[in-house]
Design an enzyme around this catalytic site. Structure first.
Site, PDB file in Angstrom:
ATOM      1  N   GLU A 104      43.485 -50.304  14.604  1.00  0.00           N
ATOM      2  CA  GLU A 104      43.212 -50.472  15.597  1.00  0.00           C
ATOM      3  C   GLU A 104      43.838 -51.793  16.534  1.00  0.00           C
ATOM      4  OE1 GLU A 104      39.002 -51.475  14.978  1.00  0.00           O
ATOM      5  OE2 GLU A 104      39.427 -52.409  12.798  1.00  0.00           O
ATOM      6  N   LYS A 132      42.065 -50.396  10.289  1.00  0.00           N
ATOM      7  CA  LYS A 132      42.214 -51.896  10.320  1.00  0.00           C
ATOM      8  C   LYS A 132      43.264 -52.436  11.302  1.00  0.00           C
ATOM      9  CE  LYS A 132      38.958 -54.040  10.420  1.00  0.00           C
ATOM     10  NZ  LYS A 132      38.541 -53.173  10.386  1.00  0.00           N
ATOM     11  N   TRP A 162      32.547 -51.298  29.361  1.00  0.00           N
ATOM     12  CA  TRP A 162      33.829 -50.543  28.406  1.00  0.00           C
ATOM     13  C   TRP A 162      33.484 -48.970  28.661  1.00  0.00           C
ATOM     14  CZ3 TRP A 162      33.524 -46.285  25.371  1.00  0.00           C
ATOM     15  CH2 TRP A 162      34.370 -46.820  24.490  1.00  0.00           C
ATOM     16  N   CYS A 221      28.895 -51.485  26.829  1.00  0.00           N
ATOM     17  CA  CYS A 221      28.499 -52.368  27.481  1.00  0.00           C
ATOM     18  C   CYS A 221      28.168 -53.457  27.751  1.00  0.00           C
ATOM     19  CB  CYS A 221      27.928 -52.942  29.297  1.00  0.00           C
ATOM     20  SG  CYS A 221      29.114 -50.877  29.725  1.00  0.00           S
ATOM     21  N   GLU A 280      40.434 -47.987   4.688  1.00  0.00           N
ATOM     22  CA  GLU A 280      40.210 -49.051   5.855  1.00  0.00           C
ATOM     23  C   GLU A 280      41.398 -50.292   6.573  1.00  0.00           C
ATOM     24  OE1 GLU A 280      37.987 -50.320   7.499  1.00  0.00           O
ATOM     25  OE2 GLU A 280      38.137 -52.558   7.574  1.00  0.00           O
ATOM     26  N   HIS A 302      50.134 -33.977  -3.206  1.00  0.00           N
ATOM     27  CA  HIS A 302      50.036 -32.408  -2.481  1.00  0.00           C
ATOM     28  C   HIS A 302      50.225 -33.045  -0.718  1.00  0.00           C
ATOM     29  CE1 HIS A 302      47.884 -32.097  -5.798  1.00  0.00           C
ATOM     30  NE2 HIS A 302      47.103 -33.239  -5.974  1.00  0.00           N
ATOM     31  N   ASN A 306      23.307 -50.518  30.580  1.00  0.00           N
ATOM     32  CA  ASN A 306      24.110 -50.109  29.632  1.00  0.00           C
ATOM     33  C   ASN A 306      23.770 -48.888  28.984  1.00  0.00           C
ATOM     34  OD1 ASN A 306      25.538 -49.962  27.243  1.00  0.00           O
ATOM     35  ND2 ASN A 306      23.972 -51.905  25.818  1.00  0.00           N
ATOM     36  N   GLY A 307      24.370 -48.186  28.987  1.00  0.00           N
ATOM     37  CA  GLY A 307      23.550 -46.972  28.496  1.00  0.00           C
ATOM     38  C   GLY A 307      23.704 -46.118  29.345  1.00  0.00           C
ATOM     39  N   ARG A 348      31.836 -56.922  24.219  1.00  0.00           N
ATOM     40  CA  ARG A 348      31.424 -55.398  24.272  1.00  0.00           C
ATOM     41  C   ARG A 348      32.140 -54.659  25.263  1.00  0.00           C
ATOM     42  NH1 ARG A 348      26.199 -55.695  22.410  1.00  0.00           N
ATOM     43  NH2 ARG A 348      25.277 -53.776  23.216  1.00  0.00           N
ATOM     44  N   LYS A 402      32.556 -52.915  20.177  1.00  0.00           N
ATOM     45  CA  LYS A 402      32.490 -53.579  18.831  1.00  0.00           C
ATOM     46  C   LYS A 402      31.367 -53.237  18.642  1.00  0.00           C
ATOM     47  CE  LYS A 402      32.222 -56.900  15.545  1.00  0.00           C
ATOM     48  NZ  LYS A 402      32.686 -56.535  15.043  1.00  0.00           N
TER      49      LYS A 402
END
Ligand code: G6P
Length: 605
Positions: free
Chosen positions: A490, A487, A92, A20, A483, A506, A118-119, A46, A600
């Protein structure tokens, strides 16, 4: 939903784990609600499940909250609502349904007190029992805060009631509280970010600086267990002792435009393009500081690198840089796993954490584990005054500028550049390192031209409808394969996976069928021919090969040419994968800036 609306049926309360963005304003401007909504729109990265605002109108608490994105809020609805203060929230959620009622602000039953949070309040059940469950309308832990303040408010002043309430809360929080009749804001924090923006006779309380950057660049950072009362001025106090605290006003070197999209359709593309300059800023560090850090690493007995998500992959690349350039073994662990390694930590150990936001909860936990063993902590962050920066023994700022897209791009290359620079300093080659990285920045500048972008978009068009995509790399390009997979996953929701090129045989090669897009990251280094051989193995199984390499090879179906920059190859090889992810997302009709289920800044464990 108005505060006076009929309550939705009560459900069993659930712990509401929220990231949030929160924002509060108090000052001479009468369009506080609009100002708060616009500020929250800058914090939308956020969280974008629901949003809400509160203020006092005609002596009554006004609350408006709804599910959906704050960017879709209609500002016209708030134009005629004049007030000099307001609070707001963009949410969020992972637990606690996305409903109007669960959206913030939450308010007391008597509708005098509103709170954004927020928390996570861990002892919310206990407080609910104490107040009486029948008084609650939402499923959230947050609602206990205004209810408890209202309860204490009957016996004491507003300030004292807020302080008393905060003392009872267990867990993590950044909150902003307002009260009808007493037109001021109170904010407090423990474990979640909260910054006070100080303008001309006006104040802003926000989870992050972009919310108020167009009004002021002067800030006070609130630390854990601190509270601030904001009316005609700011009064800081320690929550435990109630003692006043003096705070230093910090001037932030950020421009409001840096937090805007400008001519770009998305922040992600803007931030990819900014890598031309951001790498140069990252390597423009004080020589003495870099030398000091290089010495810290050399002196340490047991050096660890840790971060989450993209920053974690950067740390892995750092592991290779330290090994290949400085001949030094550094251990990487994702921050969520790092505390498990506490047996190996001792006072002479060094933990290097990498974080764009400087607020990631898992990173903070890794730091806590290291500190318990007496280790020193060095942080590499993009947010100078962030919690991680302030809680480290030494902190370096990558100066990438505001990064808003959930998918990290420019922060990642800046972090890599800085790690590489430190590695060169460890072997007395700082100047050579600087020169090489400046050359990389200039090559990236040339590479990011309109023709290159169009070409990558064409490649994206060819692979966008495939549900699977694999990426391989070896040595310092192995972390880049991981990485690149993050990308693509997401922002485009394509199942992408990165592998060490040599590991294909393998297991993973069994996944490849006719036409499966496979990206091969290649550098002109000693492992080049191995990677080419692994690429040929993929091709033999029918893969469509996208080669990202300085040189063309007949095995490639599509060749994305990158400059030959030697050991710095991860910095250039990653860029076409960022662009591929971006274009696949756009071509699939998605919003790359706001991928589903992600945020984020992840301030919960
Ligand atoms: C989230 C973001 C990622 C980011 C990670 C670490 O998961 O979605 O893009 O890499 O957090 O964030 P940090 O701010 O610590 O770099």
């Amino acid at each position: 939903m108005r505060a006076t609306a009929k309550h939705e049926p009560q459900c069993e309360p659930q712990l509401e784990i929220i990231m949030c963005g929160i924002f509060g304003y108090i000052g001479p401007k009468e369009n506080s609600l609009e100002l708060v909504i616009k500020g929250l729109q800058k914090l939308e990265y956020r969280g974008y499940d629901s949003w809400g605002v509160a203020t006092e109108l005609d002596g009554e608490l006004f609350v408006d909250k709804k599910i959906g994105k704050i960017s879709e809020a209609n500002l016209d609805d708030f134009k005629d609502k004049k007030c000099n203060f307001a609070i707001g929230h963009t949410r969020w959620a992972t637990h606690g349904g996305v409903t109007d009622t669960n959206a913030h602000p939450h308010f007391s039953s008597d509708k005098t007190i509103a709170v954004v949070h927020n928390g996570i309040i861990e002892n919310y059940e206990e407080i609910r029992e104490m107040i009486g469950k029948e008084n609650f309308v939402s499923d959230t832990d947050t609602e206990v805060i205004p209810q408890l303040i209202a309860k204490y408010r009957k016996e004491m002043g507003f300030k004292e009631a807020v302080l008393e309430t905060i003392k009872k809360l267990k867990g993590r929080y950044a909150i902003v509280v307002t009260n009808v009749g007493e037109n001021y804001l109170i904010a407090a924090r423990r474990g979640s970010p909260l910054i006070v923006g100080v303008g001309e006779n006006e104040y802003f309380l926000a989870s992050d600086i972009p919310a108020f950057l167009e009004y002021t660049q002067n800030v006070n950072y609130l630390d854990d267990d601190e509270m601030v009362i904001v009316d005609g001025g700011v009064e800081f106090m320690n929550i435990t002792t109630g003692e006043p605290i003096k705070k230093r006003l910090v001037n932030i070197d950020l421009k409001a435009e840096s937090a805007e999209k400008g001519d770009y359709d998305h922040f992600m593309l803007k931030e990819i393009m900014e890598q031309k300059e951001s790498i140069l800023r990252a390597i423009n560090q004080d020589t003495d500081e870099i030398m000091h850090i290089a010495q810290m690493i050399k002196n340490s007995r047991g050096c660890f690198l840790s971060g989450c998500g993209t920053a974690g992959k950067v740390c892995m690349a750092g592991e290779y840089f330290f090994s290949l350039i400085a001949n030094r073994h550094v251990n990487f662990a994702p921050s969520s796993e790092f505390p498990v390694y506490h047996h190996f930590l001792r006072p002479e150990s060094l933990l290097i954490v990498v974080s764009q936001s400087g607020e990631t909860a898992d990173v903070l936990e890794a730091m806590e584990a290291a500190k318990k063993k007496g280790c020193k902590v060095l942080s590499i962050v993009n947010s100078e005054g962030s919690t991680i920066a302030r809680q480290s023994d030494f902190s370096l700022h990558i100066k990438a500028g505001v990064e808003k897209a959930v998918a990290s791009t420019k922060a990642a290359t800046s972090q890599m550049a800085l790690l590489m620079l430190i590695a060169t300093a460890m072997v007395g080659e700082l100047q050579e390192g600087r020169r090489l990285l400046a050359e990389v920045a200039s090559q990236i500048n040339d590479m990011l031209n309109p023709r290159f972008l169009t070409y990558i978009k064409d490649v994206a068009e060819r692979i966008k409808d495939h549900e699977n995509c694999y990426i391989i790399g070896k040595a310092e390009n192995y972390p880049m394969a991981l990485e690149a997979a993050i990308k693509i996953q997401e922002v485009s929701y394509v199942h992408a996976e990165g592998f060490a090129a040599g590991e294909l045989k393998h297991g993973p090669i069994a996944l490849v069928t006719e036409g499966t897009p496979c990206i091969s990251l290649i550098a002109n280094d000693e492992v080049k021919s191995d990677t080419i051989n692994n690429t040929i193995e993929l091709k033999a199984r029918g893969a469509h090969i996208i080669g990202i390499s300085p040189e063309k090879h007949e095995v490639f179906d599509d060749w994305i040419k990158v400059p030959d920059v030697g050991i710095a190859s991860p910095l250039v090889n990653i860029i076409p994968t960022q662009l591929l992810a971006y274009y696949i997302s756009v071509l699939r009709g998605l919003d790359p800036d706001m991928p589903r289920n992600l945020a984020k800044s992840v301030t919960v464990k």
